[in-house]
Design an enzyme around this catalytic site. Structure first.
Site, mmCIF file in Angstrom:
data_model
loop_
_atom_site.group_PDB
_atom_site.id
_atom_site.type_symbol
_atom_site.label_atom_id
_atom_site.label_comp_id
_atom_site.label_asym_id
_atom_site.label_seq_id
_atom_site.Cartn_x
_atom_site.Cartn_y
_atom_site.Cartn_z
ATOM 1 N NE ARG A 1 -5.390 -15.859 -4.899
ATOM 2 C CZ ARG A 1 -4.725 -15.129 -4.004
ATOM 3 N NH1 ARG A 1 -3.415 -14.973 -4.116
ATOM 4 N NH2 ARG A 1 -5.370 -14.564 -3.005
ATOM 5 C CD GLN B 1 -5.847 -9.900 -1.674
ATOM 6 O OE1 GLN B 1 -6.478 -10.534 -2.528
ATOM 7 N NE2 GLN B 1 -4.704 -10.322 -1.174
ATOM 8 C CG ASP C 1 -3.049 -13.911 5.244
ATOM 9 O OD1 ASP C 1 -3.830 -14.482 4.462
ATOM 10 O OD2 ASP C 1 -2.611 -12.767 5.036
ATOM 11 N NE ARG D 1 -3.905 -2.165 2.294
ATOM 12 C CZ ARG D 1 -3.949 -3.473 2.089
ATOM 13 N NH1 ARG D 1 -2.827 -4.154 1.905
ATOM 14 N NH2 ARG D 1 -5.108 -4.124 2.044
ATOM 15 N N GLY E 1 -1.919 -11.456 -4.827
ATOM 16 C CA GLY E 1 -3.332 -11.080 -4.917
ATOM 17 C C GLY E 1 -3.561 -9.632 -4.529
ATOM 18 C CE LYS F 1 -7.179 -15.376 1.555
ATOM 19 N NZ LYS F 1 -7.247 -13.943 1.302
HETATM 20 C C1 S3P Z 1 -4.443 -8.850 2.164
HETATM 21 C C2 S3P Z 1 -5.692 -9.257 2.465
HETATM 22 C C3 S3P Z 1 -6.058 -10.636 2.834
HETATM 23 C C4 S3P Z 1 -4.835 -11.560 2.987
HETATM 24 C C5 S3P Z 1 -3.727 -11.254 2.055
HETATM 25 C C6 S3P Z 1 -3.307 -9.794 2.129
HETATM 26 C C7 S3P Z 1 -4.210 -7.421 1.902
HETATM 27 O O1 S3P Z 1 -6.922 -11.107 1.861
HETATM 28 O O2 S3P Z 1 -5.215 -12.907 2.841
HETATM 29 O O3 S3P Z 1 -2.601 -12.063 2.360
HETATM 30 O O4 S3P Z 1 -3.044 -6.982 1.941
HETATM 31 O O5 S3P Z 1 -5.185 -6.710 1.655
HETATM 32 P P1 S3P Z 1 -8.491 -10.762 1.842
HETATM 33 O O6 S3P Z 1 -8.713 -10.029 0.573
HETATM 34 O O7 S3P Z 1 -9.147 -12.106 1.939
HETATM 35 O O8 S3P Z 1 -8.830 -9.903 3.029
#
Ligand code: S3P
Length: 447
Positions: free
Chosen positions: A129, A178, A331, A34, A101, A358
């Site tokens: 994904r 995310q 996580d 971020r 992701g 994931k």
């Molecule tokens: C993340 C959000 C999580 C997490 C990932 C990092 C992020 O996923 O599993 O490792 O940095 O926004 P979600 O989108 O399920 O919250």
């Protein structure tokens, strides 16, 4: 063929004597992504200290430089000169989000906001994904996006349309930081307020960072346990000139778990992020009887809670992880396979279907791989059940990370606590989030 397909070597992790260590874990992955992405949008250079030099977050630096940012990195200090929200050029190449992701979801929001032609891909895991969860709402805001399976999967292209997204309200079917972050970043470019309502409380790093950039962020807690977050488009971002990232709680979780299950252990994790939307794992552990202590809790300059965690070996009892626990521990849930094996009774993880999308299908991967090292574990559609016995613990054996960093590191910790040792295939996958994992593992487990 992906790089890892050719790596079949296994790393043997021997049973450890008591762990007595103080350890600093690598920088927070979510915050590193971020911080780099807001710096792309900044009007002036930003210095990020303690940036995570892992595969996922290095992919983010590559991505923003393809979007025209100047990126100068000296180990864990990165200086980024972006072009400001209005002057970011068309990217000069396809953007490869690698295994990440978080990167792909957030950068798709930025690309949609810019409305410049841009193409995105990722490694084999990321290409499998779901992306429809961000593509669909971005289209509703006015973005033109094409991709495999109608935009459900990578590769994906955002088409040139001059940006101009519409202010809009989104209700997410699952709590996902995310997806929420994608829409909040896109909202920076919209012509009105963008709001995102999620059914649970996913990590709120984007909200805190945007507030630190003087963006008006509204947060409404819902009685149902969900949260509505909205952003007002700011015109330009006032990004702090320096951002320092704390240690990653999700990396610390491996050593916390190790201390709990290796007899005689006491481990202190130095300055680590303790954002309450990330630390449900600690509450779950306390419910299992874990001896944990938080020291020096405070808040850093971008509004992120930080502190030290001490974990001591503890007799554990079984627990049930419920759907409302999942977003705040998403996580860390694979570690329940390990901890549950040492806890008297049945440990159940419920409402965690998100784990199936994931880096691997983590429900299936955890069950199949931890079973190979002697854990009695059964798959459920929405999680798993572990039948634990502190005397039996974990036998040991050979299992694979399946190219998933968190599965690999969880198996390595299982090795430390096992009777016969664990051989972990493709433990190199750890470098996705934890560079130097093997070095830290060796230092924590040497007498
Ligand atoms: C993340 C959000 C999580 C997490 C990932 C990092 C992020 O996923 O599993 O490792 O940095 O926004 P979600 O989108 O399920 O919250």
């Amino acid at each position: 063929m992906d790089k890892r397909d050719s790596i079949l070597a296994a790393t043997r992790i021997a049973p450890a004597s008591p762990l007595r260590a103080e350890i600093s874990v690598p920088s927070d992955k979510s915050l590193s992504h971020r911080a780099a992405l807001v710096s792309l949008l900044a009007e002036h250079p930003v210095t990020i200290r303690n940036y995570l030099p892992a595969e996922d977050t290095l992919a983010t630096l590559n991505a923003i430089s393809t979007f025209g940012a100047r990126v100068e990195r000296k180990e864990i200090t990165v200086q980024i000169t972006g072009a400001g929200m209005k002057n970011i050029p068309e990217p000069s190449n396809v953007i490869d989000a690698s295994n990440s992701g978080t990167l792909i979801r957030i950068i798709l929001g930025i690309a949609a906001g810019l409305g410049r032609f841009s193409c995105f891909t990722g490694d084999a895991s990321l290409r499998g994904r779901p992306m429809g969860r961000v593509v669909q709402p971005l289209r509703e805001m006015g973005a033109e996006i094409v991709g495999v399976g109608g935009g459900e999967m990578l590769p994906i292209a955002v088409l040139e349309n001059g940006g101009g997204l519409r202010g809009s309200e989104h209700v997410l079917p699952v709590a996902s930081a995310q997806v929420k972050s994608c829409l909040l970043f896109a909202g920076l470019f919209a012509d009105g307020v963008v709001s995102v309502t999620e059914p649970g409380r996913s990590r709120d790093h984007t909200e805190r960072l945007l507030q630190a950039c003087s963006v008006m962020v509204g947060i409404e807690e819902m009685s149902s346990g969900g949260r509505k977050v909205s952003v007002e488009p700011p015109g330009s971002l006032r990004v702090p000139g320096e951002i320092e990232i704390p240690g990653d709680f999700s990396s610390a979780a491996f050593w916390i778990a190790a201390a709990l299950v290796v007899p005689g252990s006491e481990v202190l994790v130095r300055k680590v992020g303790l954002n309450p939307t990330r630390t449900r794992f600690l509450d779950i552990l306390r419910g299992m009887g874990a001896d944990l202590e938080i020291r020096g809790a405070g808040e850093d300059a971008i509004g992120e809670p930080v502190g030290e965690v001490v974990a001591r070996h503890s007799p554990l009892k079984a627990t049930t992880v419920n759907p409302e626990d999942v977003p705040g521990a998403v996580d860390e849930l694979p570690l329940l396979a390990l901890l549950g094996a040492f806890a008297e009774g049945e440990t159940v993880v419920r409402g965690a279907e998100e784990l199936r999308v994931k880096e691997t299908d983590r429900i299936q991967a955890v069950c199949e791989e931890f079973r190979k090292v002697g854990v009695e574990i059964e798959e459920r559609p929405d999680g798993f059940t572990v039948t634990g016995d502190p005397d039996r613990g974990i036998r040991g054996g050979r299992a694979s990370s399946r190219g998933d960093h968190r599965i690999g590191m969880g198996l390595a910790v299982a090795g430390l606590a096992s009777k016969e040792g664990v051989e972990v295939e493709d433990l190199e996958a750890a470098s996705v989030s934890y560079p130097g994992f093997l070095r830290d593992l060796a230092s924590i487990s040497c007498r």
